[in-house]
Write a protein that holds these residues in place. Structure first.
Motif, PDB file in Angstrom:
ATOM      1  N   TYR A 100       0.838  -1.200   0.000  1.00  0.00           N
ATOM      2  CA  TYR A 100       0.000   0.000   0.000  1.00  0.00           C
ATOM      3  C   TYR A 100       0.879   1.258   0.000  1.00  0.00           C
ATOM      4  O   TYR A 100       0.598   2.239  -0.698  1.00  0.00           O
ATOM      5  CB  TYR A 100      -0.909   0.000   1.235  1.00  0.00           C
ATOM      6  CG  TYR A 100      -1.669   1.302   1.423  1.00  0.00           C
ATOM      7  CD1 TYR A 100      -2.825   1.550   0.701  1.00  0.00           C
ATOM      8  CD2 TYR A 100      -1.215   2.285   2.299  1.00  0.00           C
ATOM      9  CE1 TYR A 100      -3.517   2.746   0.842  1.00  0.00           C
ATOM     10  CE2 TYR A 100      -1.888   3.476   2.450  1.00  0.00           C
ATOM     11  CZ  TYR A 100      -3.047   3.699   1.727  1.00  0.00           C
ATOM     12  OH  TYR A 100      -3.714   4.889   1.868  1.00  0.00           O
ATOM     13  N   LEU A 101       1.948   1.201   0.775  1.00  0.00           N
ATOM     14  CA  LEU A 101       2.861   2.346   0.842  1.00  0.00           C
ATOM     15  C   LEU A 101       3.504   2.634  -0.510  1.00  0.00           C
ATOM     16  O   LEU A 101       3.535   3.783  -0.958  1.00  0.00           O
ATOM     17  CB  LEU A 101       3.971   2.039   1.862  1.00  0.00           C
ATOM     18  CG  LEU A 101       3.813   2.577   3.281  1.00  0.00           C
ATOM     19  CD1 LEU A 101       4.987   2.119   4.128  1.00  0.00           C
ATOM     20  CD2 LEU A 101       3.714   4.076   3.290  1.00  0.00           C
ATOM     21  N   PHE A 104       1.054   4.190  -2.935  1.00  0.00           N
ATOM     22  CA  PHE A 104       0.189   5.173  -2.278  1.00  0.00           C
ATOM     23  C   PHE A 104      -0.457   6.144  -3.272  1.00  0.00           C
ATOM     24  O   PHE A 104       0.206   6.688  -4.153  1.00  0.00           O
ATOM     25  CB  PHE A 104       0.997   5.977  -1.246  1.00  0.00           C
ATOM     26  CG  PHE A 104       0.220   7.105  -0.625  1.00  0.00           C
ATOM     27  CD1 PHE A 104      -0.732   6.865   0.337  1.00  0.00           C
ATOM     28  CD2 PHE A 104       0.440   8.424  -1.029  1.00  0.00           C
ATOM     29  CE1 PHE A 104      -1.445   7.907   0.914  1.00  0.00           C
ATOM     30  CE2 PHE A 104      -0.273   9.468  -0.466  1.00  0.00           C
ATOM     31  CZ  PHE A 104      -1.213   9.204   0.510  1.00  0.00           C
ATOM     32  N   ILE A 340      -0.810   7.168   7.018  1.00  0.00           N
ATOM     33  CA  ILE A 340       0.039   7.432   5.855  1.00  0.00           C
ATOM     34  C   ILE A 340      -0.313   8.774   5.218  1.00  0.00           C
ATOM     35  O   ILE A 340       0.567   9.485   4.707  1.00  0.00           O
ATOM     36  CB  ILE A 340      -0.072   6.286   4.830  1.00  0.00           C
ATOM     37  CG1 ILE A 340       0.342   4.956   5.484  1.00  0.00           C
ATOM     38  CG2 ILE A 340       0.809   6.562   3.610  1.00  0.00           C
ATOM     39  CD1 ILE A 340       1.702   4.998   6.182  1.00  0.00           C
TER      40      ILE A 340
END
Length: 426
Positions: A100-101, A104, A340
């Motif tokens: 996911y990072l 992003f 995040i």
């Protein structure tokens, strides 16, 4: 390695060349895995507002990370019987947090970029605070069930002098509803079994002969019944105590014992249902109401198959995540996404404060190789030292002070830097 570095540097031509050089060096030497971190064009506002927002975002960052760790740890507690699957259950919308990072994308619907930065920050703070409040409420309810269950379970694990006797005694062990007779329970040490058999009838008058029977035993001794007349009960207890036979203060009440068993079963059931709930049996391959087939075990529903030998068919139980586990997973995801976005906001704010206007910077996500952290830091320092010669020099010489800069224990580098640590269960 579960650690990521979120960094930024100016986006002009010179610095983009520096990015390429850094990418080349780190890739060639396997120092880190790098990917661009895309932050949209947010509304800057005034520099004074950015300075104040920088402090607020630092606190929100710590708060959000703390909540995520609490949820992750609580998932471990709720899944205490399946702790090996905890990490598997910390997936972010079916995708690992690291993935996911690296991919992003700003959530435009939830955090509109046309809003002032302050409004976005407040929306994130409100979301994180609400998750924390709900976590406290739900965990308190679960801990209450767990605590009550542990208290009852402890009663079943003591010795015969202290433990509950609900699962030991039976109605036929007692003389009940008698005006004159009563059955007592006596704990006798193992070394005194023979003495008990020889002496119990003579400890007082009016003891019913051959009325003793051992109904339970543990490592220390046995639990014996004995029947006698009510009027000599106190005298019998005193004489028994003199001979180190301990009479349990217990009177058989069928309804009370039934209630105790039912409470234990109910608490155990309530606790388990917070983790998993079972649905109706259905034939294997049966389509669901919307026409799709039942999901596989890696999804929200899990299947347990059972073969009917008489019909030669196979059916399955549908077991889904219980309400607490389901809430924890959903809100772990929500909190992680919010966290995040807070990191992205911090990079944006610090980059504007550090590099000035107009807004022009490039953010990048680095995942260091575990064995190359120091070397990677040295490479970044060399590549970007032109951004802040004094800061770069201070890194080479830790004893050197940066005039006018008081960062306490905060890490400071020539480039904007924030660490993202995904070791959530430590």
């Amino acid at each position: 390695m579960s650690e990521f570095w979120l960094i930024s540097a100016p986006g002009d031509k010179t610095n983009l060349q520096a990015w390429e050089r850094m990418n080349t060096v780190t890739s060639k030497s396997n120092l880190s895995s790098n990917s661009k971190f895309h932050i949209p064009d947010l509304k800057v506002g005034t520099l004074d507002a950015l300075v104040g927002l920088s402090d607020e975002l630092g606190k929100l960052d710590s708060s959000a990370e703390s909540i995520i760790k609490k949820i992750a740890q609580y998932i471990g507690e709720v899944m205490e019987d399946s702790k090996d699957k905890v990490q598997e259950n910390l997936l972010q919308t079916h995708t690992e947090c690291g993935l996911y990072l690296t991919r992003f994308e700003w959530d435009m619907a939830k955090y509109p970029i046309k809003q002032p930065l302050k409004s976005i920050s407040e929306a994130l703070a409100k979301q994180v605070t609400q998750i924390e409040t709900d976590l406290k409420t739900r965990s308190a309810a679960y801990n209450n069930i767990k605590g009550n269950l542990q208290s009852l379970e402890k009663k079943t694990m003591g010795n015969l002098l202290t433990r509950t006797l609900a699962d030991v005694v039976h109605k036929e062990d007692f003389v009940l509803n008698s005006e004159y007779l009563i059955t007592l329970l006596v704990v006798v040490p193992k070394s005194s079994y023979v003495q008990w058999q020889k002496t119990y009838e003579s400890l007082s008058d009016m003891v019913v002969p051959r009325s003793t029977k051992m109904i339970a035993e543990d490592a220390e001794g046995g639990l014996f019944t004995v029947t006698l007349f009510r009027k000599v009960m106190d005298d019998f207890k005193a004489k028994a105590r003199e001979n180190r036979f301990m009479v349990r203060e217990f009177y058989y009440d069928e309804n009370e014992l039934k209630c105790e068993k039912e409470e234990l079963m109910k608490l155990a059931s309530d606790k388990k249902q917070q983790y998993v709930t079972f649905g109706t049996i259905m034939p294997k391959h049966l389509s669901l109401r919307n026409g799709s087939t039942a999901p596989t075990v890696s999804c929200e529903l899990h299947l347990a198959f059972k073969t009917d030998k008489t019909r030669g068919s196979q059916s399955c139980f549908i077991c889904s995540q219980g309400p607490l586990l389901r809430w924890l997973k959903v809100n772990f995801s929500e909190a992680f996404v919010a966290w995040i976005h807070v990191k992205a906001l911090r990079v944006f704010v610090e980059s504007v404060l550090r590099y000035g206007l107009p807004v022009n910077f490039q953010a990048m996500l680095l995942q260091p190789n575990r064995k190359s952290v120091k070397r990677l830091r040295d490479v970044l320092n060399v590549v970007f030292k032109h951004l802040d010669e004094v800061a770069a020099a201070s890194i080479m010489d830790p004893g050197m002070d940066i005039p006018g800069l008081q960062l306490s224990n905060q890490e400071y580098y020539p480039y904007v830097y924030f660490k993202i640590d995904l070791s959530l269960l430590d």
